[in-house]
Design a protein around this motif. Structure first.
Motif, PDB file in Angstrom:
ATOM      1  N   CYS A 314      24.472 -16.223  -4.224  1.00 55.57           N
ATOM      2  CA  CYS A 314      24.861 -16.928  -5.441  1.00 55.57           C
ATOM      3  C   CYS A 314      26.073 -17.802  -5.170  1.00 55.57           C
ATOM      4  O   CYS A 314      26.666 -17.752  -4.081  1.00 55.57           O
ATOM      5  N   GLU A 318      29.502 -17.468  -9.817  1.00 56.46           N
ATOM      6  CA  GLU A 318      28.562 -16.528 -10.426  1.00 56.46           C
ATOM      7  C   GLU A 318      28.828 -15.083 -10.026  1.00 56.46           C
ATOM      8  O   GLU A 318      28.084 -14.177 -10.423  1.00 56.46           O
ATOM      9  N   SER A 320      30.941 -12.966 -11.012  1.00 53.15           N
ATOM     10  CA  SER A 320      31.213 -12.057 -12.129  1.00 53.15           C
ATOM     11  C   SER A 320      29.936 -11.466 -12.707  1.00 53.15           C
ATOM     12  O   SER A 320      29.975 -10.436 -13.389  1.00 53.15           O
ATOM     13  N   GLU A 321      28.798 -12.111 -12.431  1.00 54.25           N
ATOM     14  CA  GLU A 321      27.517 -11.631 -12.955  1.00 54.25           C
ATOM     15  C   GLU A 321      26.827 -10.659 -12.005  1.00 54.25           C
ATOM     16  O   GLU A 321      25.803 -10.075 -12.351  1.00 54.25           O
ATOM     17  N   ARG A 361      37.923  -6.831  -9.914  1.00 52.73           N
ATOM     18  CA  ARG A 361      36.783  -5.924 -10.142  1.00 52.73           C
ATOM     19  C   ARG A 361      37.217  -4.495  -9.817  1.00 52.73           C
ATOM     20  O   ARG A 361      37.473  -4.148  -8.665  1.00 52.73           O
TER      21      ARG A 361
END
Length: 430
Positions: A314, A318, A320-321, A361
């Motif tokens: 990705c 992206e 975070s998804e 995260r």
């Protein structure tokens, strides 16, 4: 005078993008205020401070070890640049602390942040942000104009600058305070300290954008711990490492309460650690290729945001998804824990602080703790690295979050003032 003044020199044209590493005698981009005519402007809007980083529970530790994958596997100045954002704290959220007035500048690859604090570095009362352009005189001119306007309102007790590098931290060097051979186009051989601090009648400090947050995290941690007088200084935290992961991997190191300088400055994000067996060996069919242009599979090349995004298939935007159970996070934890393990063995930090966008995260922080214990293999016999509760205390998320850099610059200012006072009183700095 007693304080650093601007080093005079001819303004140079910004080198072309393909001439990143200087050849022969370096050209120096220095401060020549007469040629820039930087003006003054006031930017005063409300500022809502960052109120703290994520908290982890003891029971979160090692939750992935049993069920998850085995991550071991085994130019000319244009002073009209305006800030993209500018804020002034008048909401009463930050406790009002009377005391010294510091200016701090954080230089980043995409944004330069400048701020004023009162009393302690965390007590920011005003700040602004400027985009990092390809012409350093444009960016630094805007920052300097903002500082000039603030200085007109009240004298600075000290100014601190923390910037991306590599930088020259040798005070005896003619290029002390410069960004040296930066790979960022246009930013090689730029006299950042002279441009931003020259002419202010106050002490000035200069450091990297990772050493500075390490210093501020240490200072805040020691204040929070409120060491009792009868315990003595020996009981305070003296050694701390700050690891940030985003576009790159940076490491700031403080030992004995002092940021580490020497031959250059710590570049521990570029060390190599043992590769994950499933990543294969470099050059083998199907092997994961590191992305560092200098070392390929150093920690930065294997675990920065770009590397994680390639593992996920990705774009960086992206990430975070991507779910927490994706094996890319285990791979990143392996390399980052290898880095932390090396820091434990070499710098013997009493805390490791994790910052930067990727390490926001929480799951990744937990995985790094678990992998650190595994990679140390029981060799370091200390509860902070051998027990669940200890590791939650030893490896912590930055409490300053996205403000770590600018608060770090303000901590550099605070230290510059303290060192100057110590030297004035005959004690000598540091």
């Amino acid at each position: 005078g007693a304080f650093p003044r601007a080093r005079r020199g001819a303004t140079m044209a910004v080198p072309p993008a393909d001439d990143i590493v200087p050849k022969g005698k370096p050209k120096r981009l220095s401060w020549t205020r007469e040629k820039t005519g930087w003006g003054k402007a006031a930017f005063k809007l409300p500022f809502i401070p960052f109120l703290g980083g994520p908290k982890e529970r003891d029971e979160d530790i090692f939750e992935e070890l049993d069920g998850g994958s085995d991550a071991n596997g085994v130019g000319s100045a244009i002073p009209a640049l305006q800030p993209t954002s500018s804020m002034k704290s008048d909401l009463g959220i930050v406790p009002k602390v009377k005391g010294k007035r510091f200016a701090g500048v954080e230089g980043g690859g995409t944004t330069w942040v400048v701020a004023i604090s009162e009393g302690v570095p965390e007590n920011i009362v005003e700040r602004a942000e400027f985009p990092t352009t390809d012409d350093p005189m444009v960016t630094l001119g805007g920052v300097r104009a903002w500082l000039d306007a603030r200085a007109a309102e009240g004298r600075f007790d000290a100014i601190g600058i923390a910037t991306f590098g590599p930088v020259d931290l040798d005070k005896s060097s003619p290029t002390y305070g410069y960004i040296t051979h930066s790979p960022k186009p246009g930013w090689a051989d730029v006299d950042v300290l002279g441009i931003l601090a020259g002419g202010f009648d106050c002490p000035a400090g200069f450091d990297t954008d990772v050493n500075a947050p390490a210093l501020s995290e240490l200072s805040a941690m020691r204040r929070e711990m409120a060491i009792d007088d009868d315990q003595g200084e020996e009981s305070a935290i003296q050694n701390l490492c700050y690891v940030t992961v985003g576009t790159g991997v940076g490491v700031g190191v403080v030992c004995g309460g002092e940021p580490v300088h020497g031959l250059s400055h710590p570049e521990a994000g570029h060390i190599r650690v043992a590769r994950l067996p499933r990543d294969g060996l470099p050059g083998e069919p199907g092997a994961f290729e590191g992305g560092c242009p200098y070392h390929a599979d150093c920690v930065e090349g294997m675990a920065n945001a770009s590397a994680i995004a390639r593992r996920c298939g990705c774009a960086v935007g992206e990430l975070s998804e991507v779910p927490d159970d994706h094996e890319a996070w285990d791979a990143a934890a392996h390399y980052l824990a290898g880095l932390c393990s090396t820091l434990v063995m070499t710098a013997s930090p009493q805390r490791i602080v994790l910052g930067g966008g990727v390490l926001q995260r929480k799951t990744l922080v937990t995985k790094v703790r678990a992998q650190l214990k595994r990679q140390l293999g029981g060799y370091v016999a200390h509860d902070l690295v051998s027990s669940k509760r200890g590791l939650v205390e030893f490896v912590v998320s930055s409490k300053l979050g996205n403000d770590a850099g600018v608060v770090g610059a303000l901590a550099v200012a605070e230290k510059a003032k303290a060192d100057w006072e110590l030297e004035r009183d005959g004690g000598g700095p540091g």
